[in-house]
Design an enzyme around this catalytic site. Structure first.
Site, mmCIF file in Angstrom:
data_model
loop_
_atom_site.group_PDB
_atom_site.id
_atom_site.type_symbol
_atom_site.label_atom_id
_atom_site.label_comp_id
_atom_site.label_asym_id
_atom_site.label_seq_id
_atom_site.Cartn_x
_atom_site.Cartn_y
_atom_site.Cartn_z
ATOM 1 N N ARG A 46 0.857 -1.189 0.000
ATOM 2 C CA ARG A 46 0.000 0.000 0.000
ATOM 3 C C ARG A 46 0.891 1.235 0.000
ATOM 4 O O ARG A 46 1.371 1.671 1.046
ATOM 5 C CB ARG A 46 -0.936 0.009 1.206
ATOM 6 C CG ARG A 46 -1.918 1.185 1.222
ATOM 7 C CD ARG A 46 -2.799 1.142 2.462
ATOM 8 N NE ARG A 46 -3.835 2.172 2.407
ATOM 9 C CZ ARG A 46 -3.672 3.439 2.806
ATOM 10 N NH1 ARG A 46 -2.494 3.839 3.285
ATOM 11 N NH2 ARG A 46 -4.670 4.293 2.741
ATOM 12 N N SER A 117 -12.403 -3.638 1.336
ATOM 13 C CA SER A 117 -12.629 -3.043 2.655
ATOM 14 C C SER A 117 -14.117 -2.780 2.839
ATOM 15 O O SER A 117 -14.789 -2.301 1.926
ATOM 16 C CB SER A 117 -11.866 -1.722 2.779
ATOM 17 O OG SER A 117 -10.470 -1.927 2.698
ATOM 18 N N LYS A 146 -3.376 5.504 8.605
ATOM 19 C CA LYS A 146 -4.086 5.845 7.376
ATOM 20 C C LYS A 146 -4.693 7.233 7.539
ATOM 21 O O LYS A 146 -5.498 7.474 8.440
ATOM 22 C CB LYS A 146 -5.177 4.805 7.077
ATOM 23 C CG LYS A 146 -4.627 3.409 6.834
ATOM 24 C CD LYS A 146 -5.731 2.395 6.587
ATOM 25 C CE LYS A 146 -6.377 2.583 5.243
ATOM 26 N NZ LYS A 146 -7.321 1.486 4.917
#
Length: 217
Positions: A46, A117, A146
């Site tokens: 990511r 998600s 995040k």
């Protein structure tokens, strides 16, 4: 490669590391090596956030992390970037609610692993209908990893999803530490996803091994 069976995916989700260059205090490839040696069972690349790599640099790091995964025999998942996942020949892709629709991604990736998600029972059901192989549920606890994280819901969201009859493989994510991971597994998660709990550890390998001891296998 044929599509993985749910029981195979559950095994891969045991200890799920999400990482990119911005999460690491040292060389990301070394972080991955230590984490996988300690027991991480799947790695998601990511590369997002302030200072994230782009272009050739992003691709190069992805290829290096993929090579680490291959050496350790664990799946390499790319977050959100479908073209990069296909270019590298990744084992799968993970998308969020603001990314491409799951059914459109499924049509492009064939039998590769697809994670989505979800933050509600409704989102979880739709993701499954559109072809998700597993769900990432969260944020369970507050997280700083995040920048776009939603409000934490606690392990009860996993309880609610299981109570709704949703039995697909799922992993809890968001603010999970050694101290609270047990509650996530007890709520019905097949595994836990971590970022800073490993990438920010002084002993990444030992931390990963400690997480693996929390559950069966």
């Amino acid at each position: 490669m044929s599509r993985l069976r749910p029981e195979e995916i559950r095994a891969h989700l045991r200890l799920y590391l999400v990482m990119g260059s911005v999460n690491c205090r040292m060389d990301p490839v070394q972080v991955a090596e230590e984490a996988l040696a300690g027991g991480v069972s799947v790695l998601q690349y990511r590369e997002k956030g302030t200072g994230a790599l782009t272009g050739d640099d992003k691709r190069r790091l992805g290829a290096e992390l993929q090579a680490v995964c291959k050496r350790h025999g664990v799946p390499f998942i790319v977050n959100d970037d479908l073209e990069l996942a296909l270019e590298l020949g990744a084992d799968g892709i993970h998308i969020g609610q603001q990314d491409e629709r799951a059914d459109r991604v499924r049509s492009r990736i064939g039998d590769l692993m697809l994670g989505v998600s979800a933050h509600t029972v409704e989102e979880a059901r739709l993701a499954i209908e559109q072809g998700a192989d597993y769900l990432g549920i969260g944020p369970i606890y507050p997280t700083q990893s995040k920048e776009d994280a939603l409000e934490a819901q606690g392990p009860s969201i996993i309880v609610d999803i299981r109570a709704a009859g949703i039995n697909v493989p799922l992993v809890g994510i968001g603010g999970i530490t050694l101290a609270n991971a047990g509650a996530v597994l007890e709520a019905g998660a097949d595994g836990i996803a971590v970022i800073s709990a490993l990438t920010g550890s002084d002993d990444i390998r030992a931390a990963a091994a400690s997480f693996r001891r929390l559950g069966p296998g």
